[in-house]
Design an enzyme around this catalytic site. Sequence first.
Site, PDB file in Angstrom:
ATOM      1  CG  ASN A  32      35.644  46.331  46.804  1.00  0.00           C
ATOM      2  OD1 ASN A  32      35.830  45.286  46.191  1.00  0.00           O
ATOM      3  ND2 ASN A  32      34.876  47.299  46.327  1.00  0.00           N
ATOM      4  CG  HIS A 119      36.727  52.268  38.103  1.00  0.00           C
ATOM      5  ND1 HIS A 119      36.177  53.425  38.606  1.00  0.00           N
ATOM      6  CD2 HIS A 119      36.000  51.246  38.619  1.00  0.00           C
ATOM      7  CE1 HIS A 119      35.196  53.109  39.411  1.00  0.00           C
ATOM      8  NE2 HIS A 119      35.058  51.802  39.444  1.00  0.00           N
ATOM      9  CD  GLU A 162      41.171  49.519  37.276  1.00  0.00           C
ATOM     10  OE1 GLU A 162      41.099  48.468  37.947  1.00  0.00           O
ATOM     11  OE2 GLU A 162      40.202  49.985  36.656  1.00  0.00           O
ATOM     12  CB  SER A 166      38.173  46.727  39.966  1.00  0.00           C
ATOM     13  OG  SER A 166      37.615  47.049  38.702  1.00  0.00           O
ATOM     14  CG  ASP A 191      42.329  53.280  40.139  1.00  0.00           C
ATOM     15  OD1 ASP A 191      42.511  53.043  41.340  1.00  0.00           O
ATOM     16  OD2 ASP A 191      41.201  53.415  39.619  1.00  0.00           O
ATOM     17  CG  HIS A 194      40.299  46.905  43.611  1.00  0.00           C
ATOM     18  ND1 HIS A 194      39.210  46.490  44.350  1.00  0.00           N
ATOM     19  CD2 HIS A 194      39.815  47.773  42.680  1.00  0.00           C
ATOM     20  CE1 HIS A 194      38.113  47.050  43.863  1.00  0.00           C
ATOM     21  NE2 HIS A 194      38.452  47.841  42.861  1.00  0.00           N
ATOM     22  CE  LYS A 224      37.615  50.645  45.300  1.00  0.00           C
ATOM     23  NZ  LYS A 224      36.165  50.598  45.285  1.00  0.00           N
TER      24      LYS A 224
END
Length: 370
Positions: A32, A119, A162, A166, A191, A194, A224
């Site tokens: 990542n 997640h 998110e 992810s 979240d 990423h 990440k």
Amino acid sequence: MLEIYRKALSDLEHDGRLRALAPRLGHDFSSNDYLALAESTELAQAVQAALERGVPVGAGGSRLLRGNHQEHEMLEEEVARFFGAESALYFGGGFPANSALFATLPQAGDLILYDELIHASAHDGMRMSRAERQSVAHNDPQAFEDALKAHKGRGRVWLAVESLYSMDGDIAPLGDLMALADKYQAMLVIDEAHATGVLGPDGRGLTSAFEGAENVICLHTCGKALGGMGGLVCLAKPLKDYMINRARPFIFATAPSPLMAGVVRASLKLCQEQPQRRERLAALVDFTGQRLRKMGVAPSGSQIQPIIVGAPDAAVALAKKLQAKGYDIRAIRPPTVPEGTSRLRLAITLHVDEEVMGRMLDDLAQVWSP
Ligand SMILES: Cc1ncc(COP(=O)(O)O)c(C=O)c1O
């Protein structure tokens, strides 16, 4: 004495789900470290500079005791400024940060409506929370609204998503969710793991449009694209103070490395000073998307591209073929992803260029077709 563990492992093996640690080998298609900051000279220099100004490696205790260091506070101030939040709280990892926030902030009588693909760190936090929880169809604002309407309790509702998923690389309908949060006086937890560093102005993520809203809490992770380690919860000041007093992973844990706090501060500076990293990555994502389309694969449009295979064994076998050709590509299996969707998760990072990407996709096309 260890029989139950041996049996569990052999069951996992039988189901094609046994995992084992493997070394890094070949071109990076699985980290990542999207902007290639983790191994950059810039961050190495930031470590050196921090050591020279006397920043300690370890904090030596909890933030609530002597573990609180000026570097943590400087980072949190900078993060709040950068992400336009009222305040920020730094944890040693994104996982403890996310699970702590879900375990701590929603109260008994509240309801957490979470996207079904959220997640594991959110799941663990919700399991510890006294609030009720309910899964909602992926990326479906109507399903969120239906659940909001059906909620009869007096407690608050929390929407948990998110921003960039992810494992699928797709993006949440954040505008619609924010409108729902406002309409139903719900909290929205996003979240950004990423997206942080990669998307949005200066890499501020996909929530930059809602910065500073009292009913929005964002998680930005540092391990990440930022190339370091840690988790940053951006939230209103009373919520931060509440977490300082109630979040067990914050209170009963050694504070994150002050050295790492200094590194993360340097990463944020690089996000602002080196837009060319994000531009290069966007060009590579574009190139990959065009090539995938020619192969009959729908591009995700982001730096995370799933190649859905189906069965766990088949995904592992395909990953092995590509590994043998020199590409570090990993299979992702249930329970990380839903049953029947075992896949290769291609991470697009600045550790590869168009030439390597093109070669890898040619090799993939030789052994797999959609
Ligand atoms: C969506 C998401 N949230 C949180 C985390 C946890 O972050 P960290 O790796 O910093 O512990 C991850 C890590 O994989 C993630 O993918």
